[in-house]
Design a protein around this motif. Structure first.
Motif, PDB file in Angstrom:
ATOM      1  N   LYS A  36       0.854  -1.191   0.000  1.00  0.00           N
ATOM      2  CA  LYS A  36       0.000   0.000   0.000  1.00  0.00           C
ATOM      3  C   LYS A  36       0.888   1.238   0.000  1.00  0.00           C
ATOM      4  O   LYS A  36       2.047   1.189   0.415  1.00  0.00           O
ATOM      5  CB  LYS A  36      -0.934  -0.005   1.211  1.00  0.00           C
ATOM      6  N   LEU A  37       0.320   2.336  -0.460  1.00  0.00           N
ATOM      7  CA  LEU A  37       1.031   3.608  -0.499  1.00  0.00           C
ATOM      8  C   LEU A  37       0.400   4.578   0.495  1.00  0.00           C
ATOM      9  O   LEU A  37      -0.820   4.630   0.638  1.00  0.00           O
ATOM     10  CB  LEU A  37       0.976   4.213  -1.901  1.00  0.00           C
ATOM     11  N   PHE A  38       1.260   5.337   1.178  1.00  0.00           N
ATOM     12  CA  PHE A  38       0.813   6.375   2.104  1.00  0.00           C
ATOM     13  C   PHE A  38       1.485   7.663   1.652  1.00  0.00           C
ATOM     14  O   PHE A  38       2.673   7.873   1.887  1.00  0.00           O
ATOM     15  CB  PHE A  38       1.209   6.017   3.534  1.00  0.00           C
ATOM     16  N   ILE A  39       0.705   8.521   0.971  1.00  0.00           N
ATOM     17  CA  ILE A  39       1.277   9.663   0.262  1.00  0.00           C
ATOM     18  C   ILE A  39       0.814  10.956   0.932  1.00  0.00           C
ATOM     19  O   ILE A  39      -0.371  11.283   0.925  1.00  0.00           O
ATOM     20  CB  ILE A  39       0.862   9.639  -1.215  1.00  0.00           C
ATOM     21  N   ILE A  40       1.789  11.695   1.490  1.00  0.00           N
ATOM     22  CA  ILE A  40       1.504  12.905   2.271  1.00  0.00           C
ATOM     23  C   ILE A  40       1.798  14.133   1.422  1.00  0.00           C
ATOM     24  O   ILE A  40       2.824  14.212   0.737  1.00  0.00           O
ATOM     25  CB  ILE A  40       2.366  12.933   3.545  1.00  0.00           C
ATOM     26  N   GLY A  41       0.924  15.120   1.499  1.00  0.00           N
ATOM     27  CA  GLY A  41       1.070  16.318   0.679  1.00  0.00           C
ATOM     28  C   GLY A  41       2.097  17.306   1.159  1.00  0.00           C
ATOM     29  O   GLY A  41       2.221  18.397   0.594  1.00  0.00           O
ATOM     30  N   GLY A  42       2.871  16.959   2.185  1.00  0.00           N
ATOM     31  CA  GLY A  42       3.889  17.856   2.720  1.00  0.00           C
ATOM     32  C   GLY A  42       3.394  18.588   3.951  1.00  0.00           C
ATOM     33  O   GLY A  42       2.314  18.308   4.482  1.00  0.00           O
ATOM     34  N   GLY A 228      -5.667  13.187 -12.028  1.00  0.00           N
ATOM     35  CA  GLY A 228      -4.831  14.169 -11.337  1.00  0.00           C
ATOM     36  C   GLY A 228      -5.225  14.242  -9.869  1.00  0.00           C
ATOM     37  O   GLY A 228      -6.395  14.422  -9.541  1.00  0.00           O
ATOM     38  N   ILE A 229      -4.244  14.101  -8.978  1.00  0.00           N
ATOM     39  CA  ILE A 229      -4.516  14.113  -7.535  1.00  0.00           C
ATOM     40  C   ILE A 229      -3.655  15.196  -6.881  1.00  0.00           C
ATOM     41  O   ILE A 229      -2.430  15.114  -6.890  1.00  0.00           O
ATOM     42  CB  ILE A 229      -4.212  12.751  -6.885  1.00  0.00           C
ATOM     43  N   GLY A 230      -4.311  16.205  -6.332  1.00  0.00           N
ATOM     44  CA  GLY A 230      -3.629  17.267  -5.604  1.00  0.00           C
ATOM     45  C   GLY A 230      -3.859  17.110  -4.113  1.00  0.00           C
ATOM     46  O   GLY A 230      -4.989  17.208  -3.641  1.00  0.00           O
ATOM     47  N   ILE A 231      -2.790  16.857  -3.362  1.00  0.00           N
ATOM     48  CA  ILE A 231      -2.884  16.586  -1.927  1.00  0.00           C
ATOM     49  C   ILE A 231      -2.398  17.807  -1.155  1.00  0.00           C
ATOM     50  O   ILE A 231      -1.273  18.275  -1.368  1.00  0.00           O
ATOM     51  CB  ILE A 231      -2.027  15.363  -1.533  1.00  0.00           C
ATOM     52  N   ILE A 237      -3.107  10.461   1.322  1.00  0.00           N
ATOM     53  CA  ILE A 237      -3.972   9.458   0.723  1.00  0.00           C
ATOM     54  C   ILE A 237      -3.359   8.083   0.958  1.00  0.00           C
ATOM     55  O   ILE A 237      -2.141   7.914   0.927  1.00  0.00           O
ATOM     56  CB  ILE A 237      -4.203   9.697  -0.786  1.00  0.00           C
ATOM     57  N   ILE A 238      -4.228   7.116   1.211  1.00  0.00           N
ATOM     58  CA  ILE A 238      -3.816   5.722   1.342  1.00  0.00           C
ATOM     59  C   ILE A 238      -4.289   5.006   0.076  1.00  0.00           C
ATOM     60  O   ILE A 238      -5.493   4.937  -0.188  1.00  0.00           O
ATOM     61  CB  ILE A 238      -4.428   5.068   2.590  1.00  0.00           C
ATOM     62  N   VAL A 239      -3.345   4.509  -0.704  1.00  0.00           N
ATOM     63  CA  VAL A 239      -3.666   3.852  -1.965  1.00  0.00           C
ATOM     64  C   VAL A 239      -3.540   2.349  -1.784  1.00  0.00           C
ATOM     65  O   VAL A 239      -2.467   1.833  -1.474  1.00  0.00           O
ATOM     66  CB  VAL A 239      -2.738   4.324  -3.100  1.00  0.00           C
ATOM     67  N   ASP A 240      -4.658   1.664  -1.977  1.00  0.00           N
ATOM     68  CA  ASP A 240      -4.710   0.199  -1.873  1.00  0.00           C
ATOM     69  C   ASP A 240      -5.309  -0.326  -3.175  1.00  0.00           C
ATOM     70  O   ASP A 240      -6.526  -0.391  -3.325  1.00  0.00           O
ATOM     71  CB  ASP A 240      -5.553  -0.210  -0.666  1.00  0.00           C
ATOM     72  N   GLY A 241      -4.434  -0.665  -4.127  1.00  0.00           N
ATOM     73  CA  GLY A 241      -4.927  -1.052  -5.440  1.00  0.00           C
ATOM     74  C   GLY A 241      -5.584   0.124  -6.130  1.00  0.00           C
ATOM     75  O   GLY A 241      -4.969   1.183  -6.299  1.00  0.00           O
ATOM     76  N   ASN A 242      -6.846  -0.015  -6.486  1.00  0.00           N
ATOM     77  CA  ASN A 242      -7.584   1.054  -7.147  1.00  0.00           C
ATOM     78  C   ASN A 242      -8.328   1.952  -6.162  1.00  0.00           C
ATOM     79  O   ASN A 242      -8.911   2.956  -6.558  1.00  0.00           O
ATOM     80  CB  ASN A 242      -8.597   0.451  -8.145  1.00  0.00           C
ATOM     81  N   ASN A 243      -8.284   1.607  -4.891  1.00  0.00           N
ATOM     82  CA  ASN A 243      -9.026   2.344  -3.877  1.00  0.00           C
ATOM     83  C   ASN A 243      -8.136   3.370  -3.181  1.00  0.00           C
ATOM     84  O   ASN A 243      -6.984   3.075  -2.836  1.00  0.00           O
ATOM     85  CB  ASN A 243      -9.603   1.383  -2.836  1.00  0.00           C
ATOM     86  N   VAL A 244      -8.674   4.558  -2.958  1.00  0.00           N
ATOM     87  CA  VAL A 244      -7.936   5.632  -2.314  1.00  0.00           C
ATOM     88  C   VAL A 244      -8.764   6.181  -1.156  1.00  0.00           C
ATOM     89  O   VAL A 244      -9.943   6.509  -1.335  1.00  0.00           O
ATOM     90  CB  VAL A 244      -7.610   6.768  -3.304  1.00  0.00           C
ATOM     91  N   LYS A 245      -8.139   6.301   0.020  1.00  0.00           N
ATOM     92  CA  LYS A 245      -8.794   6.842   1.207  1.00  0.00           C
ATOM     93  C   LYS A 245      -8.021   8.052   1.700  1.00  0.00           C
ATOM     94  O   LYS A 245      -6.791   8.077   1.647  1.00  0.00           O
ATOM     95  CB  LYS A 245      -8.866   5.781   2.306  1.00  0.00           C
ATOM     96  N   ILE A 246      -8.740   9.051   2.184  1.00  0.00           N
ATOM     97  CA  ILE A 246      -8.113  10.283   2.653  1.00  0.00           C
ATOM     98  C   ILE A 246      -8.033  10.281   4.174  1.00  0.00           C
ATOM     99  O   ILE A 246      -8.978   9.902   4.866  1.00  0.00           O
ATOM    100  CB  ILE A 246      -8.906  11.528   2.178  1.00  0.00           C
ATOM    101  N   VAL A 247      -6.880  10.722   4.697  1.00  0.00           N
ATOM    102  CA  VAL A 247      -6.694  10.953   6.126  1.00  0.00           C
ATOM    103  C   VAL A 247      -5.999  12.299   6.298  1.00  0.00           C
ATOM    104  O   VAL A 247      -5.346  12.791   5.380  1.00  0.00           O
ATOM    105  CB  VAL A 247      -5.863   9.832   6.803  1.00  0.00           C
ATOM    106  N   GLY A 248      -6.156  12.891   7.479  1.00  0.00           N
ATOM    107  CA  GLY A 248      -5.467  14.146   7.750  1.00  0.00           C
ATOM    108  C   GLY A 248      -6.397  15.330   7.912  1.00  0.00           C
ATOM    109  O   GLY A 248      -7.609  15.179   8.085  1.00  0.00           O
TER     110      GLY A 248
END
Length: 290
Positions: A36-42, A228-231, A237-248
């Motif tokens: 899984k990916l955990f992608i933080i916008g900074g 296009g995803i602007g964080i 965002i937590i990316v699990d395959g094709n599913n994306v969940k937002i936290v923060g």
């Protein structure tokens, strides 16, 4: 009525079909990325935000974390900042692997990278990171770790590197770097090879606080088949395959399916008839591709 037994040819055909099915099923599972990916916008990373990362990783006692600080001009500081926060949340060992052009070839270091439960990519300059990693064993090791179930996380520049088409931040039509784009023109956005952990989207970071709408719209013009995803900062965002969940704490902007794009020769201006745009907050979800 007497039942007829299947002949040898029928049995052989059935066996071949069964084996083919098993092989296809196994291959599909082998190709499916399990991580899984955990992608933080900074920006600021609160303990609450990072706790989501800990919960996602589900660490065992033997698991460890690797920090890759190559984006940063001050790699030691990037590592220490992460370590001092994260060791409050999880007891697992945290190590820094600050690869350079020589050590990227080191098989022992790459083996350690592949076996990390969590790989964290620091902020800084995404181009600096990819200049070290692209087309090296480290690039392959990150992908192998992901395929084996590891969590790949990153912030700011570490977010930008996640996508296959990586926004560098530079404009082809401007000589000097600017934190945002003043206009929307075609053939202006500079992109290069990223890690490609996401192939169906392009990632932008610090999104709302730095008003990067023009930049992401420019990306949609250049790559209309991508999402296009602007964080925004302090958001992930937590990316699990094709599913994306937002936290923060803030929002995530998603752009899809631009239609009727026309590129005007004069001044490289653009017209567009329509494009889907959505905004999401913590707890909400969306699909990368519908």
């Amino acid at each position: 009525m007497k039942k007829t037994k299947p002949n040898l040819l029928q049995k052989t055909t059935q066996i071949i079909v069964f084996i083919s099915f098993i092989l296809c099923f196994s291959l599909a599972n082998a190709q499916k990325e399990k991580g899984k990916l955990f992608i933080i916008g900074g920006g600021n990373r609160s303990d609450q935000l990072m706790q989501h990362l800990v919960d996602l990783a589900q660490f065992k006692k033997t698991d460890y974390i690797v920090v890759l600080p190559m984006s940063s001009e001050e790699p030691d500081s990037a590592y220490i900042y992460f370590r001092d926060q994260f060791q409050k949340l999880a007891p697992n060992p945290i190590v820094m692997l600050n690869f350079d052009k020589t050590s990227v070839q080191n098989p022992k270091l790459n083996d350690s990278l592949q076996k990390a439960k969590l790989i964290f990519i620091s902020g800084g300059d995404q181009t600096r990171f990819m200049n070290v990693v692209a087309n090296t064993p480290v690039f392959n090791s990150i992908h192998k770790a992901f395929q084996n179930g590891s969590i790949i996380a990153g912030t700011s520049a570490g977010a930008a590197v996640m996508s296959e088409k990586m926004i560098t931040g530079n404009q082809k039509l401007e000589k000097e770097y600017s934190g945002t784009f003043d206009t929307i023109r075609y053939d202006n956005l500079e992109t290069t090879q990223g890690l490609g952990l996401i192939t169906t989207a392009v990632i932008d970071q610090h999104f709302l606080i730095r008003s990067r709408f023009n930049r992401l719209i420019s990306a949609m013009v250049e790559f209309p088949h991508l999402t296009g995803i602007g964080i925004d900062e302090s958001t992930a965002i937590i990316v699990d395959g094709n599913n994306v969940k937002i936290v923060g704490e803030s929002e995530v902007i998603v752009m899809k399916n631009p239609k009727g794009i026309q590129k005007l020769a004069q001044n490289k201006l653009i017209s567009m008839e329509k494009m889907e745009m959505s905004m999401y907050v913590a707890g909400q979800q969306f699909k990368l591709k519908n």
